[in-house]
Scaffold this motif. Structure first.
Motif, short mmCIF file in Angstrom:
data_model
loop_
_atom_site.label_atom_id
_atom_site.label_comp_id
_atom_site.label_asym_id
_atom_site.label_seq_id
_atom_site.Cartn_x
_atom_site.Cartn_y
_atom_site.Cartn_z
N PHE A 197 -8.78 36.67 38.54
CA PHE A 197 -7.75 37.77 39.21
C PHE A 197 -8.52 37.82 40.58
O PHE A 197 -7.56 37.84 41.55
N ILE A 198 -9.74 37.86 40.97
CA ILE A 198 -10.08 38.19 42.07
C ILE A 198 -10.19 36.84 43.17
O ILE A 198 -9.44 36.86 44.11
N LEU A 199 -10.34 35.54 42.32
CA LEU A 199 -10.03 34.29 43.02
C LEU A 199 -8.81 34.29 43.70
O LEU A 199 -8.41 33.44 44.73
N PHE A 200 -7.62 34.76 42.84
CA PHE A 200 -6.18 34.58 43.33
C PHE A 200 -5.71 35.81 43.90
O PHE A 200 -4.49 36.08 44.09
N THR A 201 -6.50 36.89 44.38
CA THR A 201 -5.86 38.10 45.01
C THR A 201 -6.85 38.20 46.14
O THR A 201 -6.47 37.68 47.32
N ASN A 202 -7.99 38.90 46.30
CA ASN A 202 -8.72 39.28 47.67
C ASN A 202 -9.48 38.17 48.02
O ASN A 202 -9.18 37.91 49.19
N VAL A 203 -9.66 36.96 47.09
CA VAL A 203 -10.21 35.63 47.88
C VAL A 203 -9.36 35.07 48.53
O VAL A 203 -9.35 34.65 49.76
N GLN A 204 -7.92 34.94 48.20
CA GLN A 204 -6.79 34.71 49.01
C GLN A 204 -6.86 35.41 50.38
O GLN A 204 -6.36 34.81 51.43
N ILE A 205 -6.73 36.60 50.46
CA ILE A 205 -6.58 37.41 51.65
C ILE A 205 -7.70 36.81 52.53
O ILE A 205 -7.42 36.83 53.68
N ASP A 206 -8.89 37.06 52.01
CA ASP A 206 -10.04 36.57 53.07
C ASP A 206 -10.03 35.07 53.34
O ASP A 206 -10.60 34.73 54.42
N ALA A 240 4.00 43.84 42.31
CA ALA A 240 4.61 42.81 41.55
C ALA A 240 3.59 41.63 41.31
O ALA A 240 3.58 41.23 39.99
N GLY A 241 3.19 41.08 42.53
CA GLY A 241 2.29 40.12 42.41
C GLY A 241 0.83 40.41 41.71
O GLY A 241 0.42 39.66 40.61
N SER A 242 0.23 41.19 42.28
CA SER A 242 -1.03 41.53 41.64
C SER A 242 -1.08 41.72 40.06
O SER A 242 -2.00 41.64 39.52
N VAL A 243 -0.14 42.85 40.00
CA VAL A 243 0.00 43.38 38.72
C VAL A 243 0.43 42.49 37.74
O VAL A 243 -0.33 42.20 36.62
N GLY A 244 1.17 41.26 37.93
CA GLY A 244 1.55 40.16 37.28
C GLY A 244 0.29 39.41 37.04
O GLY A 244 0.17 38.63 35.98
N CYS A 245 -0.44 39.19 38.19
CA CYS A 245 -1.54 38.32 37.82
C CYS A 245 -2.69 39.01 36.93
O CYS A 245 -3.18 38.38 36.01
N ALA A 246 -2.71 40.15 37.14
CA ALA A 246 -3.84 40.88 36.21
C ALA A 246 -3.31 40.62 34.81
O ALA A 246 -4.15 40.59 33.88
N GLU A 247 -2.17 40.99 34.46
CA GLU A 247 -1.62 41.10 33.06
C GLU A 247 -1.56 39.53 32.55
O GLU A 247 -1.85 39.35 31.36
N SER A 248 -1.71 38.38 33.54
CA SER A 248 -1.45 37.40 33.08
C SER A 248 -2.84 36.87 32.62
O SER A 248 -3.23 36.12 31.78
N THR A 249 -3.88 37.27 33.21
CA THR A 249 -5.35 37.05 32.87
C THR A 249 -5.73 37.40 31.48
O THR A 249 -6.86 37.07 30.90
N GLY A 250 -5.06 38.41 30.84
CA GLY A 250 -5.10 38.59 29.55
C GLY A 250 -4.92 37.54 28.60
O GLY A 250 -5.62 37.45 27.42
#
Length: 535
Positions: A205-214, A184-194
């Protein structure tokens, strides 16, 4: 028919149609309006990194009286990514035999992964067939509720076993909420970057997904160290609750933003929520690609967990047998910091015209495999106290490459190589297979070490020969994926619609009631300055 479409993913897409799809929202929305949904959707993965993930390996208990003592005490020989690692160590210190001799020792750390897999699959379905927004909002509520209950875990009459059982149960449901952050979150993030400017979409997308985890790995290591220093090691009962309680704040801070979210424009236009899902056509069209993405994700998580033993050796050689707990936690700050340069560099490289996510992933995982082979070959020399500085540097490069390539880009690939109508389930399945790879990696590591018997060198490096070989397999599989451009999401939607139409499916019912039914057919005039401004 399916294979032909898959092998030529751009043939069916009209360039003018794709440009029109991405232009409407950019015309109507300002800079912040286009960016904050990306933040609101993706930043929740901070909770996964803080509350959930733990990558560690501990020496087995010495039950044989003739066996040599371990190089370091259990408190000092684990790589702890995520707050549950330090909490696990604190609980073991507090409750000693009650904790060590119970199933809670393994379950407190691992049960959340089981819940996460359930959450990925469940919310993958709901995010496609009901709502991205409300699936994400529901998962956020679940995270807040069970993070709070986990912090307040208590056994009747102060019974440690009751406390540990309660914590295990709460963390399973916490995992379900965290699992929802992916489809829900990552998919919505990817669609919003469009809706963002071309040339920046992969980065955001990367800054607010994997970078957040790290970043959460790094922050959790700092939090654990500071809390233990403040409370002292005689007050760990307060320390572990404080550490878990702080994890309630990140999802709570996103709650309002997620309530205000609207469904992504791509989802409004392409959703199958109000249409009959053509399962057979979907499977024929995407089974091969989904299999490749899932296997790559499996290998990445498998390898990441297997290689955790190197941090074990580093801490053992650095700290010795009498080190206090806070020193072990403090060294984890450095180890977890190594993730940051790699994930930040990968975010920008993935948007370079000459690179892109596919090349970045392939190069990153191949280089990681090379470094892994070097570390395995040099293990007898690196795994000595006098060489620990070199060990730290090489291991840091290895961790950074893992985040630069697969860490940053596997989620990006999973979110952009399928059509919007089934993206949540596609992503959820791939991510769930990745989590299963983490379990498999942990068990495989133990088996490989046990198979080595008394040969300490073989026990130390054999897992890395296996994991490095798998890294090269993953690099080869990446070559089977399609090219991922800035407008790939729109290209996939056009191609998928054309495929469904060619196979007799009525696409007129796709999309939500609030979607503009004319954006794919009506000419839209976009001022030239709009494309040059903003993000």
């Amino acid at each position: 028919m399916a294979s032909a479409v898959q092998s030529q993913p751009h043939d069916l897409a009209s360039k003018d149609d794709i440009e029109r799809r991405g232009s409407v929202a950019r015309t109507e929305k300002g800079r912040w309006e286009r960016l904050w949904p990306v933040i609101a959707c993706g930043a929740g993965l901070f909770s996964d990194g803080y509350l959930n993930n733990v990558r560690f390996h501990e020496a087995p208990n010495q039950t044989n009286a003739t066996s040599p003592p371990p190089k370091a005490p259990p408190l000092a020989i684990a790589i702890l990514s995520g707050i549950i690692g330090p909490v696990n160590t604190m609980l073991k210190t507090i409750y000693k035999d009650e904790y060590t001799n119970s199933s809670a020792q393994a379950n407190v750390s691992s049960i959340t992964f089981a819940g996460t897999v359930v959450g990925m699959l469940f919310f993958g379905y709901t995010s496609d067939h009901f709502s991205r927004k409300w699936s994400l909002f529901t998962s956020t509520i679940i995270i807040i509720l069970f993070a709070t209950l986990g912090t307040a875990s208590y056994g009747a009459g102060g019974n440690p076993n009751g406390l540990l059982v309660a914590l295990v149960v709460y963390r399973f449901f916490l995992g379900i909420g965290i699992g929802g952050e992916y489809p829900a979150g990552s998919v919505g993030c990817a669609e919003s970057t469009g809706e963002l400017r071309e040339g920046t979409r992969n980065k955001w997308f990367i800054l607010f997904t994997n970078v957040q985890i790290d970043l959460a790995f790094f922050i959790s290591a700092i939090v654990a160290t500071v809390v233990v220093l403040i409370t002292g090691e005689n007050h760990l009962r307060a320390a572990w609750r404080i550490c878990l309680g702080i994890g309630i704040l990140p999802p709570l801070s996103l709650l309002y933003l997620r309530f205000k979210l609207q469904e992504p424009e791509a989802f409004k236009r392409e959703s199958l929520a109000k249409a009959q899902t053509p399962w057979l056509l979907i499977i024929k069209f995407y089974w091969f690609r989904l299999s490749i993405v899932s296997i790559i994700w499996f290998i990445y998580d498998f390898s990441a967990y297997s290689f955790g033993i190197y941090a074990t050796s580093i801490l053992a050689n650095l700290l010795g047998p009498t080190a206090p707990l806070w020193k072990s936690l403090a060294w984890n700050i450095l180890i977890n910091f190594f993730y940051m340069p790699g994930c930040l560099a990968g975010a920008f490289v993935a948007d370079m015209p000459s690179m892109g996510p596919k090349k970045t992933l392939c190069i990153g995982v191949a280089l990681q495999g090379i470094i892994g082979f070097i570390m395995a070959g040099c293990y007898p020399y690196l795994n000595k106290p006098e060489n620990v500085a070199g060990f730290v540097v090489v291991y840091g490069i290895f961790l950074a490459l893992g985040e630069f390539g697969p860490g940053d880009n596997i989620g990006l690939v999973a979110s952009k190589t399928c059509a919007t109508g089934i993206r949540g389930q596609y992503y959820g399945i791939a991510a769930a297979v990745g989590k299963i790879g983490a379990f498999a990696g942990s068990y495989a590591l133990d088996s490989l070490q046990k198979a080595a018997g008394d040969d300490e060198v073989a026990a130390g490096r054999n897992p890395f020969f296996v994991a490095s070989t798998l890294a090269f397999v993953a690099a080869g599989l990446v070559l089977l994926l399609p090219h991922i451009a800035q407008d790939t999401i729109d290209q996939e939607d056009v191609n998928f619609r054309a495929y469904l139409t060619a196979n007799g499916y009525d696409t007129s019912k796709m999309g939500l009631d609030s979607a503009s039914s004319t954006t794919t057919e009506t000419e839209v005039n976009v001022p030239a300055e709009t494309e040059k401004s903003g993000l």
